[in-house]
Every structure is written in C-alpha cells, then in structure tokens.
Design a protein around this motif. Structure first.
Motif, mmCIF file in Angstrom:
data_model
loop_
_atom_site.group_PDB
_atom_site.id
_atom_site.type_symbol
_atom_site.label_atom_id
_atom_site.label_comp_id
_atom_site.label_asym_id
_atom_site.label_seq_id
_atom_site.Cartn_x
_atom_site.Cartn_y
_atom_site.Cartn_z
ATOM 1 N N LEU A 1 0.832 -1.206 0.000
ATOM 2 C CA LEU A 1 0.000 0.000 0.000
ATOM 3 C C LEU A 1 0.868 1.258 0.000
ATOM 4 O O LEU A 1 0.597 2.215 -0.735
ATOM 5 C CB LEU A 1 -0.939 -0.008 1.205
ATOM 6 N N GLU A 2 1.929 1.248 0.805
ATOM 7 C CA GLU A 2 2.832 2.402 0.873
ATOM 8 C C GLU A 2 3.497 2.645 -0.483
ATOM 9 O O GLU A 2 3.583 3.779 -0.951
ATOM 10 C CB GLU A 2 3.898 2.155 1.944
ATOM 11 N N ARG A 3 3.944 1.572 -1.131
ATOM 12 C CA ARG A 3 4.597 1.709 -2.437
ATOM 13 C C ARG A 3 3.619 2.235 -3.495
ATOM 14 O O ARG A 3 3.971 3.093 -4.302
ATOM 15 C CB ARG A 3 5.170 0.379 -2.888
ATOM 16 N N ILE A 4 2.426 1.712 -3.478
ATOM 17 C CA ILE A 4 1.432 2.153 -4.469
ATOM 18 C C ILE A 4 1.081 3.622 -4.240
ATOM 19 O O ILE A 4 1.025 4.412 -5.185
ATOM 20 C CB ILE A 4 0.176 1.261 -4.421
ATOM 21 N N TYR B 1 3.972 5.724 -5.387
ATOM 22 C CA TYR B 1 4.028 5.723 -6.855
ATOM 23 C C TYR B 1 2.962 6.657 -7.434
ATOM 24 O O TYR B 1 3.245 7.452 -8.330
ATOM 25 C CB TYR B 1 3.839 4.297 -7.379
ATOM 26 N N LEU B 2 1.748 6.564 -6.924
ATOM 27 C CA LEU B 2 0.668 7.420 -7.416
ATOM 28 C C LEU B 2 0.955 8.896 -7.134
ATOM 29 O O LEU B 2 0.669 9.760 -7.972
ATOM 30 C CB LEU B 2 -0.667 7.005 -6.796
ATOM 31 N N ASN B 3 1.510 9.188 -5.955
ATOM 32 C CA ASN B 3 1.835 10.575 -5.627
ATOM 33 C C ASN B 3 2.914 11.126 -6.520
ATOM 34 O O ASN B 3 2.863 12.283 -6.937
ATOM 35 C CB ASN B 3 2.236 10.698 -4.151
ATOM 36 N N ARG B 4 3.928 10.321 -6.848
ATOM 37 C CA ARG B 4 4.978 10.750 -7.769
ATOM 38 C C ARG B 4 4.404 10.999 -9.148
ATOM 39 O O ARG B 4 4.748 11.971 -9.806
ATOM 40 C CB ARG B 4 6.076 9.676 -7.881
#
Length: 122
Positions: free
Chosen positions: A109-112, A115-118
């Motif tokens: 969840l943290e990675r996703i 990634y979405l924020n970037r």
C-alpha cells in the motif's frame, strides 16, 4: 499479435478483443473485422476465428447480423463489467507478485501510494 503456447489461440483472440473494447480501440456498436479478414491478418485458421467469434456471441460481447458483419455490443453495462474484471485481475496479479517478493500488505500500500503521488506530481 503474438500468441503464447499456454492457452488456446481462440481464447487469446477473445482477450485481445476485450482489451481493445476496454481501451476504446473498439467502441460500443462498432463493426469488427470479418472472420476471414482477422484470420488472414493474424495468420491463423479461419475455424479458430470462428470459434472465438462464436464464444464472444455466447457471452453477448459481439452481435453478428448475417450478411452484415459482426459488431461490438451496444450494452454499456457489459463494457463496465469487462473493465472492472480486467482491473480486478491486474490488481490481484500485481499484489500476489509483490507478496511473492516478500512485501507485506502495508508495504504494498505504501509503495502504491508513493508511486501514485509521484505520478501526479510529474
């Protein structure tokens, strides 16, 4: 289109047409290539295309009018159901792959989220 040896060619053709429908290459009610055209284009036996079209007719994905061709369904609910099914499959496969790498659900969840924020900042 390149075929894999893991699943039947007719099934791969159906999946390809579904993807083209989901991503709007084929639109609601749009005519699709004839069986003969598609067989020639893909370099496969016409009976394989016939089976794919028959299966898609059975699932109400396409409609064939004798002498007039085959058309994608006009049913927007069908399109939405296919889109949801494809998204569910993609997310499930991605999560299972990340879990197989040893990632916890919180890490995934943290990675996703990261990634979405970037992606939104670019």
């Amino acid at each position: 289109m390149e075929f894999n040896s893991k699943e039947p060619i007719y099934s791969q053709i159906i999946d390809d047409i579904k993807i083209k429908f989901i991503n709007s290459t084929y639109k609601l009610g749009q005519e699709i290539p004839s069986r003969r055209e598609l067989a020639k284009k893909l370099g496969v036996n016409a009976n394989t295309i016939q089976r794919a079209y028959r299966e898609m007719e059975d699932m109400n994905l396409i409609v064939t009018a004798r002498g007039q061709g085959s058309y994608m369904t006009n049913d927007p609910a069908m399109l939405e159901a296919l889109r949801e099914e494809a998204i569910h499959r993609a997310v499930s496969q991605s999560i299972e792959l990340l879990r197989s790498f040893g990632s916890t659900d919180d890490e995934i969840l943290e990675r996703i989220t990261s990634y979405l924020n970037r992606g939104s900042a670019e």
